[in-house]
Design a protein around this motif. Sequence first.
Motif, PDB file in Angstrom:
ATOM      1  N   GLU A   1      46.139  33.026   6.011  1.00  0.00           N
ATOM      2  CA  GLU A   1      47.113  32.604   5.032  1.00  0.00           C
ATOM      3  C   GLU A   1      48.353  31.910   5.912  1.00  0.00           C
ATOM      4  N   ALA A   2      49.098  31.225   5.132  1.00  0.00           N
ATOM      5  CA  ALA A   2      49.937  30.586   5.637  1.00  0.00           C
ATOM      6  C   ALA A   2      50.911  31.058   6.860  1.00  0.00           C
TER       7      ALA A   2
ATOM      8  N   TRP B   1      32.471  18.125  13.683  1.00  0.00           N
ATOM      9  CA  TRP B   1      34.082  18.402  13.232  1.00  0.00           C
ATOM     10  C   TRP B   1      34.371  19.878  12.810  1.00  0.00           C
ATOM     11  N   VAL B   2      35.312  20.421  13.721  1.00  0.00           N
ATOM     12  CA  VAL B   2      35.697  21.561  13.424  1.00  0.00           C
ATOM     13  C   VAL B   2      37.135  21.784  12.775  1.00  0.00           C
ATOM     14  N   PRO B   3      37.133  22.647  11.987  1.00  0.00           N
ATOM     15  CA  PRO B   3      38.548  22.644  10.994  1.00  0.00           C
ATOM     16  C   PRO B   3      39.443  23.248  12.073  1.00  0.00           C
ATOM     17  N   TYR B   4      40.786  22.607  11.822  1.00  0.00           N
ATOM     18  CA  TYR B   4      41.934  22.647  12.652  1.00  0.00           C
ATOM     19  C   TYR B   4      43.108  23.504  12.040  1.00  0.00           C
ATOM     20  N   PHE B   5      43.574  22.732  11.039  1.00  0.00           N
ATOM     21  CA  PHE B   5      44.726  23.335  10.171  1.00  0.00           C
ATOM     22  C   PHE B   5      44.632  22.763   8.847  1.00  0.00           C
ATOM     23  N   LYS B   6      45.347  23.397   8.044  1.00  0.00           N
ATOM     24  CA  LYS B   6      45.539  23.026   6.478  1.00  0.00           C
ATOM     25  C   LYS B   6      47.037  23.145   6.094  1.00  0.00           C
ATOM     26  N   MET B   7      47.475  21.842   5.407  1.00  0.00           N
ATOM     27  CA  MET B   7      48.781  22.025   4.861  1.00  0.00           C
ATOM     28  C   MET B   7      48.742  21.814   3.203  1.00  0.00           C
ATOM     29  N   THR B   8      49.311  22.697   2.502  1.00  0.00           N
ATOM     30  CA  THR B   8      49.388  22.564   1.157  1.00  0.00           C
ATOM     31  C   THR B   8      50.665  22.454   0.630  1.00  0.00           C
ATOM     32  N   TYR B   9      50.790  21.515  -0.456  1.00  0.00           N
ATOM     33  CA  TYR B   9      52.136  21.183  -0.937  1.00  0.00           C
ATOM     34  C   TYR B   9      52.352  21.783  -2.434  1.00  0.00           C
ATOM     35  N   GLN B  10      53.326  22.251  -2.783  1.00  0.00           N
ATOM     36  CA  GLN B  10      53.670  22.675  -4.127  1.00  0.00           C
ATOM     37  C   GLN B  10      54.867  22.283  -4.548  1.00  0.00           C
ATOM     38  N   TYR B  11      55.039  21.615  -5.760  1.00  0.00           N
ATOM     39  CA  TYR B  11      56.318  21.059  -6.291  1.00  0.00           C
ATOM     40  C   TYR B  11      56.730  21.658  -7.533  1.00  0.00           C
TER      41      TYR B  11
ATOM     42  N   ASN C   1      63.267  20.995  -8.271  1.00  0.00           N
ATOM     43  CA  ASN C   1      63.974  20.249  -7.275  1.00  0.00           C
ATOM     44  C   ASN C   1      63.612  20.705  -5.976  1.00  0.00           C
ATOM     45  N   GLU C   2      62.265  20.899  -5.751  1.00  0.00           N
ATOM     46  CA  GLU C   2      61.797  21.474  -4.329  1.00  0.00           C
ATOM     47  C   GLU C   2      60.294  21.092  -4.133  1.00  0.00           C
ATOM     48  N   ILE C   3      60.106  20.770  -2.805  1.00  0.00           N
ATOM     49  CA  ILE C   3      58.854  20.813  -2.233  1.00  0.00           C
ATOM     50  C   ILE C   3      58.640  21.927  -1.257  1.00  0.00           C
ATOM     51  N   THR C   4      57.679  22.437  -1.422  1.00  0.00           N
ATOM     52  CA  THR C   4      57.037  23.639  -0.546  1.00  0.00           C
ATOM     53  C   THR C   4      55.979  23.246   0.353  1.00  0.00           C
ATOM     54  N   MET C   5      55.829  23.157   1.600  1.00  0.00           N
ATOM     55  CA  MET C   5      54.703  22.949   2.379  1.00  0.00           C
ATOM     56  C   MET C   5      54.295  24.241   3.111  1.00  0.00           C
ATOM     57  N   ASN C   6      53.063  24.500   2.919  1.00  0.00           N
ATOM     58  CA  ASN C   6      52.619  25.914   3.618  1.00  0.00           C
ATOM     59  C   ASN C   6      51.463  25.385   4.862  1.00  0.00           C
ATOM     60  N   TYR C   7      51.708  25.900   5.939  1.00  0.00           N
ATOM     61  CA  TYR C   7      50.715  25.442   7.045  1.00  0.00           C
ATOM     62  C   TYR C   7      49.925  26.714   7.497  1.00  0.00           C
ATOM     63  N   ALA C   8      48.838  26.504   7.445  1.00  0.00           N
ATOM     64  CA  ALA C   8      47.634  27.421   7.851  1.00  0.00           C
ATOM     65  C   ALA C   8      46.755  26.953   9.001  1.00  0.00           C
ATOM     66  N   ARG C   9      46.329  27.612  10.051  1.00  0.00           N
ATOM     67  CA  ARG C   9      45.309  27.341  11.215  1.00  0.00           C
ATOM     68  C   ARG C   9      44.029  28.017  10.685  1.00  0.00           C
ATOM     69  N   TRP C  10      43.003  27.174  11.211  1.00  0.00           N
ATOM     70  CA  TRP C  10      41.776  27.639  10.873  1.00  0.00           C
ATOM     71  C   TRP C  10      41.596  28.865  11.887  1.00  0.00           C
ATOM     72  N   ASN C  11      40.833  30.056  11.365  1.00  0.00           N
ATOM     73  CA  ASN C  11      40.434  31.134  12.183  1.00  0.00           C
ATOM     74  C   ASN C  11      38.789  31.250  11.929  1.00  0.00           C
TER      75      ASN C  11
ATOM     76  N   LYS D   1      58.940  30.961   9.536  1.00  0.00           N
ATOM     77  CA  LYS D   1      57.690  31.615   9.931  1.00  0.00           C
ATOM     78  C   LYS D   1      57.322  32.960   9.452  1.00  0.00           C
ATOM     79  N   GLN D   2      56.260  33.281   9.331  1.00  0.00           N
ATOM     80  CA  GLN D   2      55.697  34.598   8.945  1.00  0.00           C
ATOM     81  C   GLN D   2      55.801  35.592   9.795  1.00  0.00           C
ATOM     82  N   ASP D   3      56.239  36.700   9.509  1.00  0.00           N
ATOM     83  CA  ASP D   3      56.640  37.896  10.090  1.00  0.00           C
ATOM     84  C   ASP D   3      55.215  38.670  10.347  1.00  0.00           C
ATOM     85  N   ASN D   4      54.906  38.722  11.828  1.00  0.00           N
ATOM     86  CA  ASN D   4      53.477  39.118  12.139  1.00  0.00           C
ATOM     87  C   ASN D   4      53.071  40.524  11.684  1.00  0.00           C
TER      88      ASN D   4
END
Length: 167
Positions: free
Chosen positions: A117-118, A86-96, A99-109, A139-142
């Motif tokens: 980083e997300a 199995w090779v890592p692909y992506f990770k999603m993290t959730y912060q609560y 009145n908000e839920i924030t989801m960050n998406y990061a790809r495996w490097n 989206k993150q500014d490159n």
Amino acid sequence: MKTTSLFKAVALVAIMIASVLNSEVKAQDGFITNQVMNGELVASKTIFKQDGSYLRNHMQYTFTYDDQNRLVSKQASKWDGVKDAWVPYFKMTYQYSDNEITMNYARWNESHKAYDEAVQKSVYELNDENMPTAYKAYKQDNRNKSDWTLVDHKQMDFTTNLLAIAR
């Protein structure tokens, strides 16, 4: 009651995100899913691709939860037949927050052997019943990794959405 509503909101958000980000593992003919449960929570899920009478590894997801049984991370791995691993692909993290839920998406490097980083972020605004009322995608500014650009914003009329789903 608030915890149940929050859990329902989190489940709804997780389903929406999964359906968008995991289009390659939609429920289609030729795919079989195996879930490992930890009580009432899904601890992991493995997707197998059916090839004739054989099942081949395809995707694997692992889930972690906080002490309130809220999803805090989802990690995905793809099967690499050459490496037979199995090779890592992506990770999603959730912060609560209240009145908000924030989801960050990061790809495996692969070169860094770590998740970058997300690179994408979604923020779900919740009403007093912990139901989503608005969605913002960034989206993150490159060039400047600390800057985020708003790419989508939607107000949700949850009552209308519920009626549409019920039909």
